[in-house]
Design a protein around this motif. Structure first.
Motif, mmCIF file in Angstrom:
data_model
loop_
_atom_site.group_PDB
_atom_site.id
_atom_site.type_symbol
_atom_site.label_atom_id
_atom_site.label_comp_id
_atom_site.label_asym_id
_atom_site.label_seq_id
_atom_site.Cartn_x
_atom_site.Cartn_y
_atom_site.Cartn_z
ATOM 1 N N UNK A 33 29.619 -34.776 73.996
ATOM 2 C CA UNK A 33 28.611 -34.855 75.053
ATOM 3 C C UNK A 33 27.772 -33.595 75.122
ATOM 4 N N UNK A 34 27.982 -32.653 74.224
ATOM 5 C CA UNK A 34 27.225 -31.410 74.259
ATOM 6 C C UNK A 34 25.872 -31.523 73.589
ATOM 7 N N UNK A 35 25.553 -32.664 72.959
ATOM 8 C CA UNK A 35 24.304 -32.772 72.223
ATOM 9 C C UNK A 35 23.107 -32.955 73.144
ATOM 10 N N UNK A 36 23.309 -33.414 74.364
ATOM 11 C CA UNK A 36 22.207 -33.585 75.293
ATOM 12 C C UNK A 36 22.451 -32.729 76.523
ATOM 13 N N UNK A 37 21.368 -32.196 77.072
ATOM 14 C CA UNK A 37 21.473 -31.369 78.264
ATOM 15 C C UNK A 37 21.605 -32.254 79.491
ATOM 16 N N UNK A 38 22.551 -31.974 80.334
ATOM 17 C CA UNK A 38 22.757 -32.722 81.560
ATOM 18 C C UNK A 38 21.694 -32.294 82.569
ATOM 19 N N UNK A 39 20.982 -33.272 83.111
ATOM 20 C CA UNK A 39 19.897 -32.974 84.045
ATOM 21 C C UNK A 39 20.413 -32.373 85.352
ATOM 22 N N UNK A 40 21.700 -32.487 85.626
ATOM 23 C CA UNK A 40 22.232 -31.977 86.879
ATOM 24 C C UNK A 40 22.784 -30.569 86.755
ATOM 25 N N UNK A 41 22.689 -29.958 85.592
ATOM 26 C CA UNK A 41 23.175 -28.596 85.448
ATOM 27 C C UNK A 41 22.077 -27.626 85.832
ATOM 28 N N UNK A 42 22.416 -26.340 85.862
ATOM 29 C CA UNK A 42 21.431 -25.337 86.228
ATOM 30 C C UNK A 42 20.635 -24.842 85.039
ATOM 31 N N UNK A 43 20.916 -25.383 83.841
ATOM 32 C CA UNK A 43 20.140 -25.017 82.666
ATOM 33 C C UNK A 43 18.818 -25.766 82.705
ATOM 34 N N UNK A 44 17.791 -25.159 82.131
ATOM 35 C CA UNK A 44 16.501 -25.819 82.058
ATOM 36 C C UNK A 44 16.525 -26.819 80.919
ATOM 37 N N UNK A 45 16.375 -28.123 81.217
ATOM 38 C CA UNK A 45 16.365 -29.114 80.159
ATOM 39 C C UNK A 45 15.152 -28.913 79.256
ATOM 40 N N UNK A 46 15.271 -29.324 78.032
ATOM 41 C CA UNK A 46 14.155 -29.211 77.102
ATOM 42 C C UNK A 46 13.776 -30.581 76.582
ATOM 43 N N UNK A 47 12.539 -30.729 76.219
ATOM 44 C CA UNK A 47 12.029 -31.930 75.590
ATOM 45 C C UNK A 47 11.545 -31.491 74.223
ATOM 46 N N UNK A 48 12.144 -32.061 73.193
ATOM 47 C CA UNK A 48 11.796 -31.649 71.828
ATOM 48 C C UNK A 48 11.816 -30.131 71.710
ATOM 49 N N UNK A 49 12.826 -29.514 72.310
ATOM 50 C CA UNK A 49 13.021 -28.062 72.310
ATOM 51 C C UNK A 49 11.917 -27.310 73.043
ATOM 52 N N UNK A 50 11.222 -27.959 73.955
ATOM 53 C CA UNK A 50 10.175 -27.305 74.745
ATOM 54 C C UNK A 50 10.696 -27.062 76.152
ATOM 55 N N UNK A 51 10.347 -25.917 76.713
ATOM 56 C CA UNK A 51 10.669 -25.637 78.105
ATOM 57 C C UNK A 51 9.527 -26.204 78.943
ATOM 58 N N UNK A 52 9.744 -27.349 79.549
ATOM 59 C CA UNK A 52 8.684 -28.050 80.264
ATOM 60 C C UNK A 52 8.581 -27.668 81.734
ATOM 61 N N UNK A 53 9.552 -26.966 82.282
ATOM 62 C CA UNK A 53 9.523 -26.587 83.692
ATOM 63 C C UNK A 53 8.400 -25.580 83.922
ATOM 64 N N UNK A 54 7.593 -25.799 84.969
ATOM 65 C CA UNK A 54 6.540 -24.843 85.298
ATOM 66 C C UNK A 54 5.339 -25.492 85.952
ATOM 67 N N UNK A 55 4.278 -24.681 86.122
ATOM 68 C CA UNK A 55 3.025 -25.116 86.740
ATOM 69 C C UNK A 55 1.993 -25.391 85.658
ATOM 70 N N UNK A 56 1.338 -26.533 85.752
ATOM 71 C CA UNK A 56 0.293 -26.942 84.817
ATOM 72 C C UNK A 56 -1.000 -27.117 85.608
ATOM 73 N N UNK A 57 -2.089 -26.532 85.079
ATOM 74 C CA UNK A 57 -3.368 -26.587 85.794
ATOM 75 C C UNK A 57 -4.490 -26.954 84.834
ATOM 76 N N UNK A 58 -5.521 -27.582 85.423
ATOM 77 C CA UNK A 58 -6.706 -27.912 84.650
ATOM 78 C C UNK A 58 -7.633 -28.784 85.469
ATOM 79 N N UNK A 59 -8.746 -29.160 84.847
ATOM 80 C CA UNK A 59 -9.723 -30.040 85.481
ATOM 81 C C UNK A 59 -9.763 -31.328 84.671
#
Length: 151
Positions: A33-59
């Motif tokens: 079960x270590x191959x996928x990050x658990x969404x309920x842990x305090x680790x930042x989950x990744x998508x395709x090894x990307x850190x997606x947590x954060x603020x996104x802005x644009x027009x």
């Protein structure tokens, strides 16, 4: 003649038994079960090894205004805050809060009904608004990307 017929029957039986699926025995080891990050842990989950947590802005493009100034904050607990301001119009800034989910490929997120079920592709330091029914990119020259603010 009987020997040839007997040999053919034996050969057929051997050939057919070789084609059958072998018996599977249940595994006695626990699944990894270590191959996928658990969404309920305090680790930042990744998508395709990307850190997606954060603020996104644009027009984002707008059909009847100068654009929609958009900010979307994605949190590690799959919550979001979305704010939109229609440029060139006398309207108040709209704000939405809710939850989002990842699609089965883990590269597109879908906001809940508070965010009008909008879909965004998650890329490297950007997200891109997608067709809300298919999750596919718009066939357009317009820019639908929001850029991640890097600290």
């Amino acid at each position: 003649m009987k020997n040839i017929l007997l040999c053919m029957c034996i050969a057929s039986a051997v050939a057919l038994s070789a084609c059958s699926k072998p018996n599977e025995t249940p595994s006695t080891t626990a699944p990894n079960t270590n191959s996928q990050t658990d969404m309920n842990t305090h680790q930042t989950p990744t998508v395709n090894n990307l850190n997606w947590v954060g603020d996104y802005k644009g027009v984002l493009p707008c059909a009847d205004c100068n654009g929609i100034e958009t900010e979307l904050e994605l949190n590690a607990d799959n919550s979001y805050e979305l704010s939109e301001e229609y440029l060139g119009k006398n309207t108040q800034e709209a704000k939405y809060k809710g939850q989002f989910t990842f699609d089965s490929n883990n590269n597109v997120i879908t906001l809940d009904s508070q965010g009008q079920n909008r879909k965004f592709f998650v890329g490297d330091n950007f997200i891109e608004l997608r067709d809300m029914h298919t999750g596919e990119a718009f066939d357009s020259q317009l820019n639908y990307k929001l850029v991640k603010e890097l600290n």
